[in-house]
Scaffold this active site. Structure first.
Site, PDB file in Angstrom:
ATOM      1  N   HIS A   1      33.660  39.364  24.741  1.00 55.79           N
ATOM      2  CA  HIS A   1      34.587  39.335  25.882  1.00 55.79           C
ATOM      3  C   HIS A   1      35.944  38.783  25.436  1.00 55.79           C
ATOM      4  O   HIS A   1      36.999  39.372  25.725  1.00 55.79           O
ATOM      5  CB  HIS A   1      33.988  38.463  26.996  1.00 55.79           C
ATOM      6  N   GLU A   2      35.934  37.660  24.722  1.00 62.08           N
ATOM      7  CA  GLU A   2      37.190  37.058  24.270  1.00 62.08           C
ATOM      8  C   GLU A   2      37.906  37.935  23.245  1.00 62.08           C
ATOM      9  O   GLU A   2      39.137  37.983  23.202  1.00 62.08           O
ATOM     10  CB  GLU A   2      36.923  35.671  23.679  1.00 62.08           C
TER      11      GLU A   2
ATOM     12  N   HIS B   1      40.355  40.456  24.675  1.00 64.66           N
ATOM     13  CA  HIS B   1      41.702  39.963  24.978  1.00 64.66           C
ATOM     14  C   HIS B   1      42.619  40.116  23.765  1.00 64.66           C
ATOM     15  O   HIS B   1      43.807  40.401  23.902  1.00 64.66           O
ATOM     16  CB  HIS B   1      41.640  38.498  25.414  1.00 64.66           C
TER      17      HIS B   1
ATOM     18  N   GLU C   1      40.176  40.674  32.912  1.00 67.27           N
ATOM     19  CA  GLU C   1      38.847  40.094  32.720  1.00 67.27           C
ATOM     20  C   GLU C   1      37.753  41.133  32.969  1.00 67.27           C
ATOM     21  O   GLU C   1      36.721  41.133  32.281  1.00 67.27           O
ATOM     22  CB  GLU C   1      38.658  38.888  33.641  1.00 67.27           C
TER      23      GLU C   1
END
Length: 424
Positions: A278-279, A282, A358
């Protein structure tokens, strides 16, 4: 007139507070829509009765404190102007030294000190609340140390910005907002570059991930995403909180992926890999840079509106607020009020953009890891550890949530799980 203005503003704040108390505690519904009952997003399937009760209580009080704290700052700065404290701070500064830069520094320390005292009770209530509900594990001394670090970092930052800003106001009454914005661009980038290596370590200790087996798995995932990462950092948060978190910070060569040690202690490797994926999204999709670009565009509009609104207020109520001119340092509380109001008003838009990023990061992570069970249980544990509401009230979501609600996140992951089970 002055007394009436004070009474009206205090009354407005009280009515505002009563509205949100009524909205949060009596009007809003946090119950799940019936179609989600029994799904993995239903908190009754992964929280016990006590945890459900505590999460509702804690979330409601926290939400009320959020909606009270920012307008309380507006009220404080307004009363500072109305009752002549800003004028007094300037007079004390001028009596202390003849040098203008030092006068601004002295004025700013008085204003910052009184603001710290005024907001301390609400900050302490928030800290005490998190201790009561066993979210915070931080001692009062440690919490107070962080508060003082916040104070001096904020003071130092404004000590750089305010003298330049008010010098520009004197030199160009019609264009100071534009020149101030142009100078803010390199300053913002510089501060973001410093954040991971100078500012963050003032609060906590950062070090490369100790679990080398897990680090190898994470770096393999990073290599799959074509991210040139050499280290994953962990930070000691267990002495401060039971909550879980991971984040991306910094820009350029100082960009980091950071894991809280609480996350490492409570989640399995597969759950952590989902969070890391997930990170990584970004980084891959350059969300940090889009965020900077959006912030700079909004700050340009914000400074222009601040310029217009400050001029309008000074022309209309300058006498009552004891402000002779916008470029007078006594107008600084008005500057803070207007800027804070604009930030608060823009938060639904910035939060919406953040929730979109997100959502994309969640989708990226599940496509990369293809482990919906680990993803779903990681979000369930995040909910439990932070006593978060799965389905927050609408206004809370709009103004507070930079991430989608857990209802949205878990239900989308469950849809992915069902879809791919049917394909097998």
């Amino acid at each position: 007139m002055v007394r009436k203005m004070g009474v009206y503003v205090v009354l407005a704040f009280v009515l505002y507070g009563l509205f949100f108390y009524w909205y949060i505690f009596y009007f809003s519904e946090s119950k799940l829509p019936f179609e989600y009952a029994g799904t993995k997003a239903d908190p009754t399937t992964f929280l016990n009765g006590r945890e459900l009760m505590l999460s509702e209580e804690y979330s409601k009080i926290r939400n009320l404190l959020f909606f009270l704290s920012t307008p309380f700052e507006w009220l404080f700065y307004f009363l500072i102007l109305l009752f002549g404290f800003s004028k007094a701070f300037k007079r004390w500064a001028e009596k202390s030294t003849k040098y203008r830069l030092l006068q601004i520094a002295i004025y700013l320390i008085w204003l910052s000190f009184f603001a710290f005292l005024a907001t301390f009770p609400l900050n302490y209530i928030s800290y005490s609340l998190s201790k009561t509900y066993h979210i915070s594990t931080q001692t009062f001394a440690s919490w107070m140390k962080d508060e003082l670090i916040d104070f001096w970092i904020n003071y130092g930052t404004w000590l750089i910005i305010v003298p330049v800003l008010y010098w520009l106001m004197k030199k160009s009454q019609k264009r100071w907002w534009l020149y101030g914005w142009l100078l803010s661009v390199p300053f913002t980038l510089f501060m973001m570059f410093l954040q991971p290596v100078v500012i963050d370590p003032l609060y906590n200790d950062f070090y490369p991930l100790k679990n080398k087996e897990l680090e190898t798995k994470i770096l393999t995932l990073a290599d799959k995403a074509e991210i040139p990462a050499k280290h994953v950092f962990e930070v000691n948060m267990a002495d401060k909180t039971n909550a879980l978190n991971a984040y991306v910070t910094g820009i350029g060569s100082n960009a980091r992926i950071v894991l809280w040690d609480t996350t490492l202690n409570k989640l399995s490797d597969n759950q952590i890999l989902f969070i890391m994926a997930h990170e990584m999204c970004h980084y891959v999709e350059k969300h940090i840079y889009f965020g900077i670009g959006g912030y700079l565009l909004l700050s340009l509009l914000g400074l222009y509106l601040t310029y217009r609104l400050m001029n309008w207020v000074v022309v209309r109520w300058g006498k009552e607020l004891r402000i002779a001119d916008v470029s007078d340092i006594r107008s600084l509380p008005l500057f803070f009020i207007v800027l804070s109001m604009l930030l608060f008003a823009s938060s639904p838009l910035t939060n919406l953009a953040s929730r979109y990023e997100e959502t994309r990061a969640d989708r990226y992570a599940i496509e990369m890891t293809k482990n919906p069970e680990a993803a779903i249980t990681s979000f369930q544990e995040l909910t439990r550890s932070g006593l978060s509401q799965v389905n927050p009230p609408l206004l809370v979501k709009i103004f507070r949530y930079t991430h989608p609600s857990m209802l949205d996140r878990i239900s989308k992951l469950e849809e992915y799980e069902i879809k791919h089970q049917n394909k097998e």
